[in-house]
Design a protein around this motif. Structure first.
Motif: not given
Length: 142
Positions: A38-40, A42-46
Motif C-alpha cells: 500500500l505504501r509503494i 502511494r509513492k509510485k502510482l498515479g
C-alpha cells in the motif's frame, strides 16, 4: 538515545543492477507485506492507478486470508513481494507478462487478467472522450 532494532535493520530488498537476477529473499509475513505494498502504491502510482491497485490488493488479500496450504501461502506472498520489488524498480511500465507465468495460470485467472485489461482500456477511452468534450466547449484547451 536508545537504538531500536527497527532502525538497525537492513532493507529487505537490496538494490539491483540492471541485468542482475533477483536474489532469493525471505518472504515477508502477510501484514507487513500488505502495508508495504500500500505504501509503494502511494509513492509510485498515479491517483487512478492507485485506487485500482489498492482495491485489487485488498480484495486478493481478503480472498486468501483463510488459505491453509503452506505452498499456496508461500507462492501467494512471494508473488506479491516480487510485484512490490518490480514497482520499486520503475522498469515495470510497458513491460509484457512472462509467457511462463501465463502458462501456469488457470482459466479463471486468465479471465480475470482479460477483464482487468478491458477495464484499463475502457478507462483510457473514457479519459480521451472527456478531453475531447472539454476541447469542444473550451477552445483555449487545444
Amino acid at each position: 538515545m536508545r537504538l531500536s532494532p527497527r532502525l538497525l535493520a537492513s532493507p529487505v530488498t537490496p538494490k539491483l543492477v540492471p541485468g542482475q537476477k533477483q536474489p532469493r529473499l525471505a518472504v515477508l509475513p502477510p501484514i507487513p507485506l500488505y502495508r508495504r505494498l500500500l505504501r509503494i502504491h502511494r509513492k509510485k502510482l498515479g491517483p487512478e492507478e492507485r485506487i485500482m491497485g489498492d482495491l485489487y490488493l485488498k480484495d486478493e488479500f481478503r480472498r486468501h486470508k483463510d488459505i491453509d496450504n503452506p505452498i499456496h501461502i508461500v507462492g501467494f506472498l512471494s508473488q506479491w513481494q516480487q510485484y512490490g520489488q518490480m514497482l520499486e524498480g520503475d522498469d515495470w511500465k510497458g513491460q509484457k507478462m512472462d509467457t511462463e507465468l501465463l502458462e501456469k495460470m488457470s482459466d479463471q485467472q486468465i479471465g480475470q487478467m482479460y477483464e482487468l485489461m478491458q477495464a484499463i482500456q475502457q478507462r483510457g477511452r473514457d479519459s480521451v472522450n472527456e478531453e475531447t468534450v472539454d476541447e469542444l466547449f473550451d477552445p483555449s484547451k487545444k
